[in-house]
Design an enzyme around this catalytic site. Structure first.
Site, PDB file in Angstrom:
ATOM      1  N   TYR A  52      36.731  74.734  92.280  1.00  0.00           N
ATOM      2  CA  TYR A  52      37.128  75.580  93.204  1.00  0.00           C
ATOM      3  C   TYR A  52      38.222  75.702  92.580  1.00  0.00           C
ATOM      4  CZ  TYR A  52      40.134  78.241  97.060  1.00  0.00           C
ATOM      5  OH  TYR A  52      40.779  78.619  97.514  1.00  0.00           O
ATOM      6  N   SER A  53      38.044  77.529  92.234  1.00  0.00           N
ATOM      7  CA  SER A  53      39.363  78.277  91.179  1.00  0.00           C
ATOM      8  C   SER A  53      39.201  77.921  89.545  1.00  0.00           C
ATOM      9  CB  SER A  53      40.230  78.084  92.327  1.00  0.00           C
ATOM     10  OG  SER A  53      41.649  79.044  91.996  1.00  0.00           O
ATOM     11  N   PHE A  54      40.678  76.828  90.052  1.00  0.00           N
ATOM     12  CA  PHE A  54      40.361  76.337  88.763  1.00  0.00           C
ATOM     13  C   PHE A  54      39.626  75.163  87.991  1.00  0.00           C
ATOM     14  CE2 PHE A  54      42.757  72.397  86.794  1.00  0.00           C
ATOM     15  CZ  PHE A  54      43.662  73.069  84.726  1.00  0.00           C
TER      16      PHE A  54
END
Length: 946
Positions: free
Chosen positions: A750-752
């Site tokens: 998720y994201s990063f």
């Protein structure tokens, strides 16, 4: 019938109490003139027994100053003011400023912990009320979710009033100055229900004045009375029964916050004793809680309730056993036998308008207390549900009302207004009842709603959410109330039909039960008492295809579904691994805490059942942490302990190890869901390093596949953060292989975390393993440019936003404000903007927040050096609204670049929500469905060339 005709019909007969003032402002000016030493005493949860007096003259003066400031800010009779002010000492002066100036007011309360629902509520209010001016305080302003076009001012930012303001002179006059007329709308009070469908009840100055006169006559209130209120002001009884009413007679009133009583219910009685309260209001559920608490009071407890003349109890049905139990238990403390008045009222009737002053003697032998007799001026009749014909004594039908205290309808909702009234102008309450010699007893509801702890929730609202869940037969969902014998409040039952393939598969059915329960918790904030999967033919339907929920309730309470109820109980017990009795004092104590948290019998809590399988959410982790801290002083476990030791047995062992100061080795893998034979899914944390964001998502994978989250190193004492991006990726790859020695693998980030997941997948493929599913949750391959934008301040602000300490809108301006400060000041300022309740939920103080911010900054630093290279076999990219720019541009310019790093063309999947909300309460059900379908597709591919 027109509104004017309806108003005339309701005003037939003499006004209660004789001639009344023309507007509400006269109530405050009258109290000021006649009882200058009386007023409002303000309290708070922080200092629960210490109240500060503001006399009625002081309240009037402050209100006039605020009115002048509001007018300078552009408020007037042509624009509604919505008040989002939690502290009574802020709300009441602002309320009176508007009432004195003839400005219509709409009270609101914040929906903390659910920014999406809060944003939906504010957006709905903004549209429904034609762009009102929202007035709040500085702290709440920081937490407000972004709502386009919403006009917001804080009390602190209102322009100064100017000389002479507050004196009642011409200095603060304006073109619309002057008393309001009786037909002017004073209050708009939102009904319960979903945030996007609530109605605004119109209450005029005339409605409210007539109601106050009638209430005062029935309750015999005088200036010598002292009243108490702890209910929030969006509840009409708090605003009218517990503020306008005592003010109208010049009584002294205590006003405190809900937390004062809800956090310690016995304080309700202590406040009555300490301040010699003579009248108060409470929903029935508090009486039930107090009954249990009073039973455990030590002998000789000093408590004198002889001052209390009556407690008005409304908002939900009053079981006779609860009420008599309350009176009996407190009789030794001086409470008089006739002190409890069950009552009935609605927002549409200016709160309480029917009182049972004959309780308990006239209700002995009944299950529920009657609601009593109407105040003067209120007409009550019972009408047949099918024909609308008036019925005689003893007959059951719809309760209909008329009188000067009844609303004339709903703001900007002609359809709802017309549906609420009969052709001859009587208001349709939606409740079923009967009249016996003028005494009203309610026997049910014709409208479909569930009242839990005094709050009304509409069945169709929840059913619309559940109808969209994968595995449920469309249009075969019914949400209805039930009240088990001895219960103090209604409970929610959700009946549904599962599609044939799910109904025939016990593990799939259990997974659907978990998904339904999770959806209810996220949507309404409480757990259903009973989930009832039924075959389609067990659902009665009308000729129009509607499910008669009242009939299903009667069948449930008659025992018709007993076989299905027992089958569900047995199924859940089997799927949780059977019942294992807790052993030892610590395990039994934890089982009691689990029972308290999940509102179930502790005797049914197995020592080996997972906290998550029992229904625990991310917020429940924090609640459990607090409960353990109170039960075992000095032994409050970190969040990680609950995540990694979720059963009673495991958690007891962890608390024991912590007590002996046994170090816990770092393991990045946090098992959030361990059941199922499918390929495990490993999800890498976002840039803040923590994995709580995955807790609610993981529930949907029960019995399908294990769900593991990967947590950063550095949260626990003695753990060194990662020194490089490569070290992080290799540590995670090793941890994945330790759990699952060989592929095929399923990994996502998720994201990063998407960039980290990509590197982990490369490592696994280099070792000769297959990675059949690699997911990016809304992150492109090139992150360096974004990481370069994030200095320590930006990272800390993003962490605060991720934790719902500050709103997204406020976060945009914070970095520039904080950069001139020293680091400790920066973080202290961020915490100072947060709600104390939210900080308590997260167990955050400056030291913990500093450590977390520094860890997140370290991860950001690793990202600054990251350049993607090489490739993997395949990737599925889930894209939502980005932090900046539009969704399509985000896909075309950034996310599409994953094609440079995959040997097969990536698959792009559109998911609802925004970057920070795609797995939040509003969108998680849709997101999990898309994710699970994509996992099934990727892992079922029979290609042999992988």
């Amino acid at each position: 019938m027109t509104t004017d005709q309806r108003t005339t019909a309701r005003r037939t007969g003499p006004a209660p109490g004789g001639a009344a003032p023309a507007d509400l402002g006269a109530l405050l000016t009258g109290a000021t003139a006649r009882f200058p030493g009386h007023g409002v005493r303000y309290g708070s949860a922080e200092r629960p027994l210490d109240f500060r007096l503001q006399t009625y003259p002081e309240l009037l003066e402050e209100a006039r100053r605020l009115l002048a400031r509001l007018r300078r800010a552009g408020a007037g009779r042509d624009r509604i003011v919505a008040l989002l002010l939690e502290r009574p000492e802020d709300f009441l002066p602002a309320l009176w400023a508007c009432l004195l100036g003839g400005i219509t007011v709409c009270p609101l309360v914040p929906l903390r912990g659910d920014p999406q629902r809060w944003a939906a509520q504010l957006g709905h209010v903004d549209t429904l009320l034609d762009g009102p001016l929202l007035v709040t305080d500085a702290r709440t302003r920081e937490e407000l979710p972004a709502v386009r076009g919403l006009s917001v001012l804080t009390l602190e930012d209102l322009p100064p009033a100017g000389p002479g303001a507050g004196t009642g002179t011409e200095a603060d006059a304006a073109p619309d100055t002057g008393p309001a007329s009786p037909d002017d709308v004073a209050l708009l009070v939102l009904t319960s229900g979903s945030t996007s469908a609530s109605k605004a009840v119109r209450l005029t100055h005339g409605n409210l004045l007539a109601s106050m006169a009638a209430k005062a006559a029935v309750q015999d209130l005088t200036p010598d009375d002292v009243t108490l209120n702890w209910i929030s002001y969006d509840h009409v009884a708090a605003l009218l029964e517990a503020h306008l009413l005592p003010l109208s007679v010049g009584a002294v009133q205590l006003q405190t916050t809900p937390e004062t009583v809800l956090a310690a219910p016995l304080r309700f009685l202590e406040l009555i004793d300490a301040h010699r309260v003579t009248m108060t209001f409470t929903p029935n559920f508090l009486l039930g809680r107090l009954n249990g608490i009073v039973d455990d009071l030590p002998a000789g407890t000093a408590l004198d309730l002889s001052c209390l003349r009556h407690v008005v109890s409304g908002g939900e049905a009053n079981p006779v056993a609860t009420g008599t139990g309350f009176l009996d238990r407190l009789a030794p403390y001086g409470l008089r036998r006739a002190a409890l008045w069950p009552a009935f009222g609605m927002t549409e009737t200016c709160a309480g308008s029917i009182y049972n002053r004959e309780f308990p003697e006239a209700d002995l032998g009944a299950e529920f207390a009657a609601v009593g007799r109407p105040v003067d001026g209120l007409g009550v009749r019972i009408a047949a549900e099918d024909t609308g014909a008036p019925l005689g004594d003893g007959a059951v039908g719809e309760v209909q009302l008329t009188g000067p205290m009844v609303t004339d309808g709903y703001w900007n909702d002609k359809e709802a207004t017309e549906a609420a009234f009969t052709a001859d102008g009587w208001f349709r309450t939606g409740d079923l009842g009967r009249l016996d010699d003028g005494r009203l007893t309610l026997v049910g509801r014709s409208k479909d709603s569930v009242i839990v702890n005094g709050v009304n929730h509409y069945s169709h609202d929840l059913e619309a959410v559940l109808d969209g869940l994968e595995g449920i037969e469309k249009s075969f969902v019914a949400a209805f109330p039930t009240r088990p014998a001895g219960s103090d409040t209604e409970q929610l039952t959700v009946a549904f039909a599962a599609v044939p393939e799910v109904a025939a598969d016990e593990r799939a059915l259990h997974r659907l039960l978990i998904a339904v329960r999770n959806s209810v918790v996220l949507h309404w904030g409480f757990r259903p008492a009973l989930l009832l999967p039924l075959p389609r033919d067990a659902f009665p339907k009308t000729s129009l295809g509607k499910i008669p929920r009242a009939l299903m309730r009667r069948r449930l309470e008659a025992g018709d579904y007993a076989e299905h109820v027992e089958a569900v109980r047995a199924l859940v017990t089997r799927q949780l691994g059977g019942y294992v009795a807790p052993e030892g004092a610590r395990e039994r104590a934890l089982a009691e805490l689990y029972g308290e948290l999940f509102e179930t019998d502790p005797e049914t809590i197995s020592a080996t059942a997972s906290f998550f399988d029992l229904g625990g959410t991310s917020l429940d982790i924090l609640r459990l942490k607090s409960l353990i801290g109170r039960r075992f002083p000095g032994a409050e476990p970190p969040v990680l302990a609950i995540l990694t030791s979720p059963s009673v047995r495991e958690l007891a062992a962890r608390i024991e190890a912590d007590a002996r100061d046994v170090p816990v080795p770092y393991d990045p893998v946090v098992p959030l869901q361990t059941g199922g034979d499918g390929t495990p899914l490993f999800c890498v944390h976002p840039g803040v390093g923590e994995v709580l964001v995955f807790v609610n998502l993981a529930k949907y994978f029960a019995h399908e596949r294990p769900f593991y989250a990967l947590r950063a190193r550095g949260f626990n004492p003695g753990e060194e953060p990662f020194a490089s991006f490569d070290e992080m990726a290799r540590t995670y790859a090793d941890a994945v292989r330790a759990r699952q020695p060989h592929g095929p693998y399923a990994i996502a980030g998720y994201s990063f975390g998407a960039a980290v997941a990509f590197e982990v997948a490369k490592i696994l493929e280099e070792a000769g393993e297959r990675v059949d599913f690699l997911g990016s949750f809304n992150l492109p391959p090139h992150i360096k440019y974004r990481m370069d934008e994030l200095d320590f301040v930006e990272t800390a602000v993003n962490l605060a936003m991720f934790l719902d300490l500050v709103s997204e809108e406020r976060a945009k301006a914070l970095p520039a404000e904080l950069r001139p400060l020293e680091r400790r000041e920066q973080l202290g300022r961020l915490l100072g903007l947060a709600s104390p309740d939210r900080l308590a939920e997260l167990d955050l103080d400056l030291e913990r927040f500093t450590a977390w911010a520094e860890l997140a900054d370290g991860l950001t630093g690793l990202g600054r050096s990251y350049e993607p290279s090489g490739d993997v076999a395949r990737m599925s990219v889930f894209y939502a609204v980005p932090l900046r720019g539009g969704k399509q541009e985000w896909l075309d310019r950034e996310l599409s670049r994953w094609a440079d790093f995959t040997r097969e063309a990536p698959r792009y999947l559109d998911v609802p929500g925004e970057h920070y909300t795609l797995m939040g309460p509003r969108h998680v059900a849709a997101f999990q469905s898309i994710l699970r379908a994509e996992l099934a597709r990727a892992l079922a591919d029979p290609s042999d060339d992988r």
